[in-house]
Design an enzyme around this catalytic site. Structure first.
Site, short mmCIF file in Angstrom:
data_model
loop_
_atom_site.label_atom_id
_atom_site.label_comp_id
_atom_site.label_asym_id
_atom_site.label_seq_id
_atom_site.Cartn_x
_atom_site.Cartn_y
_atom_site.Cartn_z
N HIS A 158 0.84 -1.20 0.00
CA HIS A 158 0.00 0.00 0.00
C HIS A 158 0.87 1.25 0.00
O HIS A 158 1.88 1.33 0.73
CB HIS A 158 -0.92 -0.01 1.22
CG HIS A 158 -1.82 1.17 1.29
ND1 HIS A 158 -1.48 2.33 1.95
CD2 HIS A 158 -3.05 1.39 0.76
CE1 HIS A 158 -2.46 3.19 1.84
NE2 HIS A 158 -3.42 2.66 1.12
N ASP A 310 -6.66 5.09 5.15
CA ASP A 310 -6.82 4.98 3.70
C ASP A 310 -7.02 3.53 3.27
O ASP A 310 -7.79 3.26 2.34
CB ASP A 310 -5.59 5.58 3.01
CG ASP A 310 -5.77 5.67 1.51
OD1 ASP A 310 -6.68 6.40 1.07
OD2 ASP A 310 -5.00 5.02 0.77
#
Length: 361
Positions: A158, A310
């Site tokens: 990520h 996120d």
């Protein structure tokens, strides 16, 4: 938020070890009930001293709660349609256990839950074991139909996690004088796994390597770097090269400056505070390695807290129940429970989302 957990007090050390060495999804031993108990009992006094040296217990629960609070505050702003958000901690070998988290979720009226692994990279013995135990806990508590689930099962590449690790490396390199910085070797260190797990086809080595590659690119690292593995326990062969062996070999060739980067850990715990800082630090200095240091753990780093939020927000927006890889069993898998799913899975975001967390040591 899901992880192995760690003993918060010295009295919890032996029960923690007994649960760890009894778990065949983590460590496979001959006559496990007898040998596992023997090893755990024998190791307990030594491990108590290690925890005593870092403050009397693992800080993992404290950091996980801080991360969960910050994550949920950000999620409430990012995704008001799925607010309010609340996190729960689910550890494998010490409280709070999965059963505790599920009962608390039920008492709070939660109906939609995300099982969020706190191991960035997948392994059947970490994320897989925690998820298997979570699904078993649904049966143990009779809450099979109480929640609609989805799973965040890996996030080692990520962008936010990668940026956080790159930032931590920059801070680590800043510990060196300007004239030393170019001579620093960056040693990424991840928790090792028994080779039996790897030989079944576990994705962990590939996912660790992918994280390292992404972080090196994001940090625009000009220093040489290597990857090693730490924390082997028990009389079985483990994935190497070991971090301890690597330190000895680097010192033998005259390397003075080594920055260790814990790539698979998201907060401080015994592997960083004791094993790297104290045990490996003393070893390195005894071998003449004068510039042995560690990059700071992510802990409450702002970029990392942003990343956690996120990751969850992106997952909710995707409407996917889990990653594409989740259902891919290892070719040599022998565990019928592996890659299981609860009875109720989601295909779209709903309100009142809880984030079920299991933290590491």
């Amino acid at each position: 938020m899901m992880n192995l957990g760690g003993p918060a007090t010295l009295d919890e050390v032996e029960p923690f070890l007994l649960r760890l060495f009894a778990d065949k999804e983590i460590i496979q031993l001959p006559w496990q009930d007898v040998l596992g108990k023997f090893i755990a009992t024998r190791r307990a006094p030594k491990v108590r001293k290690l925890y005593d040296a870092i403050g009397g217990g693992s800080p993992i629960l404290t950091w996980t709660k801080a991360q969960g609070d910050a994550m949920c505050a950000r999620l409430d702003e990012m995704s008001p349609d799925t607010a309010p958000h609340k996190f729960y901690v689910s550890f494998r070998y010490t409280a709070p256990f999965a059963d505790d988290a599920l009962k608390a979720m039920k008492a709070d009226g939660i109906t939609r839950a995300v099982a969020f692994t706190q191991y960035p990279q997948w392994s059947c013995s970490t994320t897989g074991s925690s998820l298997n135990d979570l699904w078993r806990a649904l049966d143990r508590t009779g809450l099979q139909d109480a929640f609609t689930w989805s799973i965040i099962d890996r996030w080692g590449e990520h962008e936010g996690f990668v940026r956080s690790m790159a930032s931590a490396i920059d801070d680590g390199l800043d510990q060196y004088a300007d004239h030393e910085r170019d001579d620093v070797l960056v040693l990424f260190s991840a928790h090792s796994l028994p080779l039996k797990v790897i030989d079944r086809g576990d994705a962990y080595p590939a996912e660790i390597a992918a994280s390292v590659s992404r972080v090196v690119q994001a940090a625009e690292l000009r220093n040489p770097y290597m990857l090693s593995f730490q924390s082997e326990v028990g009389p079985v062969r483990w994935l190497g090269p070991s971090t301890e062996t690597m330190i000895k070999q680097l010192a033998a060739r005259g390397q003075k400056n080594v920055l260790v980067v814990p790539i698979a850990f998201t907060s401080d715990h015994i592997e960083t505070l004791s094993e790297i800082d104290i045990e490996y630090g003393e070893l390195a200095h005894s071998l003449g390695m004068t510039g042995f240091k560690r990059a700071p753990s992510l802990n409450a780093r702002t970029e990392f807290l942003d990343a956690l939020a996120d990751i969850v927000n992106g997952h909710l927006e995707s409407g996917q129940p889990h990653s594409t890889q989740y259902k891919q069993n290892c070719p040599g898998c022998t565990n019928a429970a592996c890659r299981g799913l609860p009875s109720k899975m989601t295909t779209q975001g709903t309100r009142d989302v809880s984030v079920e967390s299991a933290a590491s040591r």
